[in-house]
Design a protein around this motif. Structure first.
Motif, mmCIF file in Angstrom:
data_model
loop_
_atom_site.group_PDB
_atom_site.id
_atom_site.type_symbol
_atom_site.label_atom_id
_atom_site.label_comp_id
_atom_site.label_asym_id
_atom_site.label_seq_id
_atom_site.Cartn_x
_atom_site.Cartn_y
_atom_site.Cartn_z
ATOM 1 N N ALA A 69 -8.786 -37.944 -19.967
ATOM 2 C CA ALA A 69 -7.887 -36.810 -20.239
ATOM 3 C C ALA A 69 -6.430 -37.251 -20.191
ATOM 4 C CB ALA A 69 -8.145 -35.690 -19.235
ATOM 5 N N VAL A 70 -6.100 -38.125 -19.262
ATOM 6 C CA VAL A 70 -4.735 -38.642 -19.140
ATOM 7 C C VAL A 70 -4.383 -39.456 -20.381
ATOM 8 C CG1 VAL A 70 -3.284 -40.275 -17.860
ATOM 9 C CG2 VAL A 70 -4.638 -38.593 -16.630
ATOM 10 N N ILE A 71 -5.298 -40.282 -20.835
ATOM 11 C CA ILE A 71 -5.062 -41.085 -22.038
ATOM 12 C C ILE A 71 -4.879 -40.177 -23.244
ATOM 13 C CG2 ILE A 71 -6.180 -42.679 -23.666
ATOM 14 C CD1 ILE A 71 -7.308 -44.153 -21.198
ATOM 15 N N GLU A 72 -5.784 -39.217 -23.396
ATOM 16 C CA GLU A 72 -5.716 -38.321 -24.555
ATOM 17 C C GLU A 72 -4.479 -37.435 -24.531
ATOM 18 O OE1 GLU A 72 -9.525 -36.352 -24.568
ATOM 19 O OE2 GLU A 72 -10.562 -38.210 -25.123
ATOM 20 N N ALA A 73 -3.930 -37.170 -23.357
ATOM 21 C CA ALA A 73 -2.725 -36.342 -23.250
ATOM 22 C C ALA A 73 -1.455 -37.165 -23.478
ATOM 23 C CB ALA A 73 -2.679 -35.663 -21.883
ATOM 24 N N ASN A 74 -1.628 -38.453 -23.789
ATOM 25 C CA ASN A 74 -0.492 -39.346 -24.046
ATOM 26 C C ASN A 74 0.493 -39.400 -22.871
ATOM 27 O OD1 ASN A 74 -1.348 -40.130 -26.652
ATOM 28 N ND2 ASN A 74 -0.628 -38.172 -27.448
ATOM 29 N N ILE A 75 -0.051 -39.500 -21.684
ATOM 30 C CA ILE A 75 0.782 -39.546 -20.482
ATOM 31 C C ILE A 75 1.075 -40.991 -20.049
ATOM 32 C CG2 ILE A 75 0.803 -38.964 -18.013
ATOM 33 C CD1 ILE A 75 -0.726 -36.433 -18.746
ATOM 34 N N ILE A 76 0.274 -41.935 -20.479
ATOM 35 C CA ILE A 76 0.422 -43.307 -20.003
ATOM 36 C C ILE A 76 1.744 -43.925 -20.446
ATOM 37 C CG2 ILE A 76 -0.557 -45.632 -20.058
ATOM 38 C CD1 ILE A 76 -2.128 -43.592 -18.349
ATOM 39 N N LEU A 77 2.092 -43.796 -21.713
ATOM 40 C CA LEU A 77 3.343 -44.401 -22.189
ATOM 41 C C LEU A 77 4.564 -43.872 -21.433
ATOM 42 C CD1 LEU A 77 4.490 -46.509 -24.084
ATOM 43 C CD2 LEU A 77 4.670 -44.744 -25.840
ATOM 44 N N PRO A 78 4.695 -42.541 -21.222
ATOM 45 C CA PRO A 78 5.826 -42.073 -20.402
ATOM 46 C C PRO A 78 5.768 -42.601 -18.961
ATOM 47 C CG PRO A 78 4.887 -40.242 -21.638
ATOM 48 C CD PRO A 78 3.979 -41.418 -21.840
ATOM 49 N N LEU A 79 4.560 -42.756 -18.435
ATOM 50 C CA LEU A 79 4.413 -43.298 -17.083
ATOM 51 C C LEU A 79 4.881 -44.754 -17.031
ATOM 52 C CD1 LEU A 79 3.398 -42.681 -14.229
ATOM 53 C CD2 LEU A 79 1.141 -43.457 -14.964
ATOM 54 N N VAL A 80 4.525 -45.531 -18.038
ATOM 55 C CA VAL A 80 4.972 -46.929 -18.110
ATOM 56 C C VAL A 80 6.489 -46.971 -18.281
ATOM 57 C CG1 VAL A 80 4.886 -49.051 -19.499
ATOM 58 C CG2 VAL A 80 2.765 -47.838 -18.922
ATOM 59 N N HIS A 81 7.026 -46.048 -19.055
ATOM 60 C CA HIS A 81 8.487 -45.975 -19.226
ATOM 61 C C HIS A 81 9.161 -45.719 -17.873
ATOM 62 C CE1 HIS A 81 12.285 -45.289 -21.290
ATOM 63 N NE2 HIS A 81 12.447 -44.243 -20.499
ATOM 64 N N LEU A 82 8.608 -44.809 -17.086
ATOM 65 C CA LEU A 82 9.147 -44.550 -15.749
ATOM 66 C C LEU A 82 9.033 -45.797 -14.873
ATOM 67 C CD1 LEU A 82 7.708 -40.984 -15.033
ATOM 68 C CD2 LEU A 82 10.094 -41.590 -15.525
ATOM 69 N N LEU A 83 7.917 -46.487 -14.981
ATOM 70 C CA LEU A 83 7.699 -47.708 -14.203
ATOM 71 C C LEU A 83 8.772 -48.743 -14.510
ATOM 72 C CD1 LEU A 83 5.782 -49.302 -12.289
ATOM 73 C CD2 LEU A 83 4.495 -49.962 -14.322
ATOM 74 N N GLN A 84 9.238 -48.732 -15.739
ATOM 75 C CA GLN A 84 10.208 -49.737 -16.152
ATOM 76 C C GLN A 84 11.656 -49.285 -15.980
ATOM 77 O OE1 GLN A 84 9.380 -51.253 -20.056
ATOM 78 N NE2 GLN A 84 10.253 -53.211 -19.510
ATOM 79 N N HIS A 85 11.947 -47.995 -16.161
ATOM 80 C CA HIS A 85 13.345 -47.578 -16.280
ATOM 81 C C HIS A 85 13.839 -46.566 -15.247
ATOM 82 C CE1 HIS A 85 13.634 -49.738 -20.038
ATOM 83 N NE2 HIS A 85 12.544 -49.131 -20.466
ATOM 84 N N ALA A 86 12.974 -45.984 -14.467
ATOM 85 C CA ALA A 86 13.399 -44.935 -13.532
ATOM 86 C C ALA A 86 14.054 -45.537 -12.291
ATOM 87 C CB ALA A 86 12.195 -44.085 -13.127
ATOM 88 N N GLU A 87 14.606 -44.670 -11.446
ATOM 89 C CA GLU A 87 15.138 -45.163 -10.177
ATOM 90 C C GLU A 87 13.975 -45.637 -9.315
ATOM 91 O OE1 GLU A 87 14.838 -40.655 -9.917
ATOM 92 O OE2 GLU A 87 15.866 -41.991 -11.288
ATOM 93 N N PHE A 88 14.301 -46.421 -8.308
ATOM 94 C CA PHE A 88 13.289 -47.152 -7.553
ATOM 95 C C PHE A 88 12.217 -46.242 -6.954
ATOM 96 C CE2 PHE A 88 11.708 -49.432 -3.766
ATOM 97 C CZ PHE A 88 11.080 -50.470 -4.422
ATOM 98 N N ASP A 89 12.584 -45.092 -6.407
ATOM 99 C CA ASP A 89 11.586 -44.208 -5.800
ATOM 100 C C ASP A 89 10.543 -43.751 -6.819
ATOM 101 O OD1 ASP A 89 12.664 -44.458 -3.295
ATOM 102 O OD2 ASP A 89 13.814 -42.592 -3.389
ATOM 103 N N ILE A 90 10.976 -43.493 -8.035
ATOM 104 C CA ILE A 90 10.043 -43.086 -9.090
ATOM 105 C C ILE A 90 9.211 -44.295 -9.537
ATOM 106 C CG2 ILE A 90 9.836 -42.156 -11.428
ATOM 107 C CD1 ILE A 90 10.774 -40.102 -9.395
#
Length: 190
Positions: free
Chosen positions: A22-43
């Motif tokens: 469901a997570v894959i089909e909802a296209n949530i992974i790419l935004p999650l990877v974006h957060l992993l790469q670009h968000a502030e450290f706590d995120i």
């Protein structure tokens, strides 16, 4: 911003097993990877937990999908963060990804190469994992050594022991094997 935090926490708490497809089909992974790469450290920390959970509970195909969304580089980048828990989480995620690459390799795919080990190396992850062998945290040290021995020891052995060619002679240069014959009694000077 609150929605991002909620998403990451939700994925971290419930784990990837129960909602993976469901997570894959909802296209949530790419935004999650974006957060992993670009968000502030706590995120980033929360996103690292979510991605690592996804690698521990996801199927072979789901982990391949995570990799296709670019999760390896940001996991490698976090290997130098000061939080030992996050370093451990990233190592666990990378190890789970490497297991999938190794399974593909053992099935004869990718010309017998663990492509994920190659990607980690290209992202400077191999250097970072090697550097973790001197980490103060013993768990991190042990996990780094385990990963290196499992996924890169074969390459290291090949570099140290070059293959012999077909006629049994090692390739390369030999020094000191063709010494000139000295005249009996040696050379006389003077």
């Amino acid at each position: 911003m609150a929605l991002r935090i909620l998403l990451v926490e939700l994925l971290t708490v419930i784990g990837f097993n129960s909602v993976s497809q469901a997570v894959i089909e909802a296209n949530i992974i790419l935004p999650l990877v974006h957060l992993l790469q670009h968000a502030e450290f706590d995120i980033k920390k929360e996103a690292a937990w979510a991605i690592s959970n996804a690698t521990s509970g996801g199927s072979h195909d789901q982990i391949q999908f995570l990799v296709s969304q670019g999760c390896i580089k940001p996991l490698c980048d976090l290997l130098i963060c000061p939080d030992p828990r996050i370093v451990t989480v990233c190592l666990e995620g990378l190890e789970n990804i490497l297991k999938v690459g190794e399974a593909d390799k053992e099935m004869g795919m990718n010309e017998g190469i663990n492509v994920y080990a190659h990607v980690i190396d290209e992202c400077d992850g191999l250097d970072k994992i090697e550097n973790l062998q001197s980490h103060d945290n013993n768990e991190i040290y042990e996990k780094a050594v385990k990963i290196l021995e499992r996924y890169w020891a074969e390459e290291e052995e090949e570099e140290q022991n070059p293959q012999e060619n077909g006629n049994g002679n090692q390739q390369g240069f030999s020094f000191g094997t063709n010494q000139p014959n000295l005249p009996p009694g040696g050379f006389k000077f003077g």
